[in-house]
Design a protein around this motif. Structure first.
Motif, short mmCIF file in Angstrom:
data_model
loop_
_atom_site.label_atom_id
_atom_site.label_comp_id
_atom_site.label_asym_id
_atom_site.label_seq_id
_atom_site.Cartn_x
_atom_site.Cartn_y
_atom_site.Cartn_z
N LYS A 159 0.82 -1.21 0.00
CA LYS A 159 0.00 0.00 0.00
C LYS A 159 0.85 1.26 0.00
CE LYS A 159 -4.06 -1.85 2.42
NZ LYS A 159 -4.88 -1.75 3.65
N ASP B 36 2.31 1.71 -3.46
CA ASP B 36 1.23 2.04 -4.38
C ASP B 36 0.83 3.51 -4.23
OD1 ASP B 36 -0.86 0.99 -6.27
OD2 ASP B 36 -2.17 1.77 -4.71
N ILE C 187 -2.50 -5.50 -4.20
CA ILE C 187 -2.72 -5.34 -2.76
C ILE C 187 -3.73 -6.36 -2.25
CG2 ILE C 187 -3.66 -3.78 -1.00
CD1 ILE C 187 -2.29 -1.50 -2.51
#
Length: 295
Positions: free
Chosen positions: A145, A148, A266
């Motif tokens: 995360k 990202d 994810i």
């Protein structure tokens, strides 16, 4: 000058800074004896008339290891506003030849950083943004995360690769390489391999990869139940053109009578049990609806 330094530095001050602002060593020691200053470590003090915040804790931990110490990992990520919560343990990178002892609440990394990989923010040396991203993303509590989000808002993929390659051999380097590969041009195939591995380990059968549907090849298809699974790598939706093409593709597959499930990197790494549960529910004949990406 002393109050200005304390205000700008979260209540933390070094002996060198205090003497540079005009305090004698005796004056420093008087403040410690009176309790107005707390000694955090040799040569590092905290003015105890304010809360000892996470920022003060991280700053004091880094300054305890000298002027060449650099805050790194999740502590650097928090300092650079990449994460919401400060880590309990402060990671500090010091030169390889340093002999600083280990301290409670601090994880030391010993290596020589390239000047390109060091920046300063609010008077604290921290790893530069690209290196911070690739290091913090593989620390416990970081994860895909973090990378990202950084790719979508802060940095370009090529700068992350450059920082990674410049620091090969560091702690967490192999895991960072895998994350970067997941965000590269082969992102979809990397994520597809991860999904296939997940299904094999769970004993899920009856699927084929790269199966033709409505003029497209879907990543994974359960032909008998007409369930198509599409997978995406890190930050796949940062490219607006790719995002639009994927939606046209998904609509065409759905209009051909197939149920479409869409999973991100994810999803596959952080929530594998949920992914498997949704696949089993869809292929058992219980409709779950078209699943769009959760941005």
């Amino acid at each position: 000058m002393i109050e200005d330094l304390l205000g700008r530095h979260d209540g933390v001050i070094t002996g060198i800074q205090a003497r540079g602002a005009g305090l004698s060593q005796d004056a420093i020691e008087r403040r410690v004896r009176s309790g107005s200053w707390r000694r955090c470590s040799r040569g590092v003090f905290f003015a105890d008339d304010r809360p000892f915040t996470d920022a003060a804790r991280i700053r004091a931990a880094a300054w305890a290891h000298g002027d060449r110490a650099t805050t790194s990992g999740l502590a650097a990520a928090w300092w650079l506003d990449l994460t919401r919560f400060a880590p309990d343990q402060v990671e500090v990178t010091v030169p390889r030849a340093s002999n600083h002892p280990r301290r409670p609440g601090v994880r030391l990394r010993r290596r020589d950083l390239d000047p390109t990989d060091v920046s300063e923010r609010n008077g604290l040396r921290v790893t530069a943004l690209p290196l911070t991203v690739v290091e913090a993303a593989v620390r416990r509590g970081g994860g895909p995360k973090l990378m990202d989000a950084a790719l979508q808002r802060h940095v370009e993929l090529r700068t992350l690769w450059t920082a990674h390659l410049r620091n090969k051999g560091r702690h967490g380097s192999p895991a960072a390489r895998r994350l970067l590969q997941a965000a590269s041009d082969g992102a979809r195939s990397e994520a597809e391999r991860l999904l296939v591995s997940l299904m094999k380990q769970a004993g899920v059968t009856g699927w084929k990869t790269n199966y033709p549907v409505a003029g497209y090849e879907v990543d994974v298809a359960f032909a008998r139940s007409r369930v198509a699974i599409e997978v995406d790598g890190l930050a796949f939706h940062s490219d607006a053109d790719t995002f639009q093409r994927d939606r046209i593709r998904q609509n065409a597959i759905a209009l051909a009578g197939w149920q479409v499930l869409r999973f991100t990197w994810i999803d596959l790494t952080e929530y594998p049990d949920r992914v498997l549960a949704e696949i089993r529910r869809a292929t058992s004949g219980l409709r779950v609806g078209t699943r769009a990406h959760r941005g």
